[in-house]
Motif scaffolding. Structure first.
Motif, mmCIF file in Angstrom:
data_model
loop_
_atom_site.group_PDB
_atom_site.id
_atom_site.type_symbol
_atom_site.label_atom_id
_atom_site.label_comp_id
_atom_site.label_asym_id
_atom_site.label_seq_id
_atom_site.Cartn_x
_atom_site.Cartn_y
_atom_site.Cartn_z
ATOM 1 N N ALA A 64 70.575 70.207 68.149
ATOM 2 C CA ALA A 64 71.737 70.979 67.722
ATOM 3 C C ALA A 64 73.031 70.422 68.309
ATOM 4 O O ALA A 64 74.047 70.313 67.613
ATOM 5 N N SER A 65 72.992 70.057 69.577
ATOM 6 C CA SER A 65 74.181 69.580 70.266
ATOM 7 C C SER A 65 74.656 68.259 69.669
ATOM 8 O O SER A 65 73.964 67.257 69.716
ATOM 9 N N GLY A 66 75.839 68.291 69.069
ATOM 10 C CA GLY A 66 76.396 67.091 68.447
ATOM 11 C C GLY A 66 75.796 66.767 67.099
ATOM 12 O O GLY A 66 76.051 65.712 66.537
ATOM 13 N N GLN A 70 76.405 71.584 63.978
ATOM 14 C CA GLN A 70 77.583 71.756 64.821
ATOM 15 C C GLN A 70 78.831 71.207 64.125
ATOM 16 O O GLN A 70 79.907 71.802 64.214
ATOM 17 N N ASP A 92 68.303 70.866 73.051
ATOM 18 C CA ASP A 92 68.637 69.593 73.674
ATOM 19 C C ASP A 92 67.751 69.362 74.898
ATOM 20 O O ASP A 92 68.202 69.400 76.025
#
Length: 125
Positions: A64-66, A70, A92
């Protein structure tokens, strides 16, 4: 309001299957977009979705992160967030599971979880 589900690559078949299972009880229009390219985002489509306060669900077999979700959320937010947006992706962290199905399930990337998310968004209207 309409629900828009945005996915990338192999998740599209899973999204369409989940929506088909759920559509027996649903009365709201849905659309599935296969974002074959993560960049550049289709900001025109996102502006249209955001304008009418739709629900947007992104699903990706990535962190999800980056990630793609997102980026979608950031684009919606930059346009004055009106849409409800849920991003489904892996956390992550290291996934010590060699079985694809169980690692997807552990991250909530299943048809059953997608149906739960859709129902939850419909209740919040």
């Amino acid at each position: 309001a309409h629900n828009r589900h945005i996915g990338h690559r192999q998740k599209i078949a899973q999204i369409e299957h989940a929506l088909m299972l759920h559509s027996v009880r649903a009365h709201h229009a849905r659309a599935v977009d296969n974002c074959r390219f993560v960049k550049p985002l289709d900001t025109e489509m996102l502006r249209e979705l955001n304008k009418s306060g739709n629900a947007v669900i992104t699903i990706e077999d990535n962190v999800a992160s980056g990630g793609f979700g997102q980026s979608v959320l950031c684009a919606l937010n930059g346009d004055g967030l009106k849409a409800r947006c849920v991003c489904l992706a892996h956390g992550d962290g290291f996934i010590d599971d060699r079985e694809i199905g169980s690692s997807l399930a552990a991250s909530g990337l299943t048809a059953e979880n997608l149906i739960r998310v859709v129902k939850s968004l419909e209740k919040r209207r």
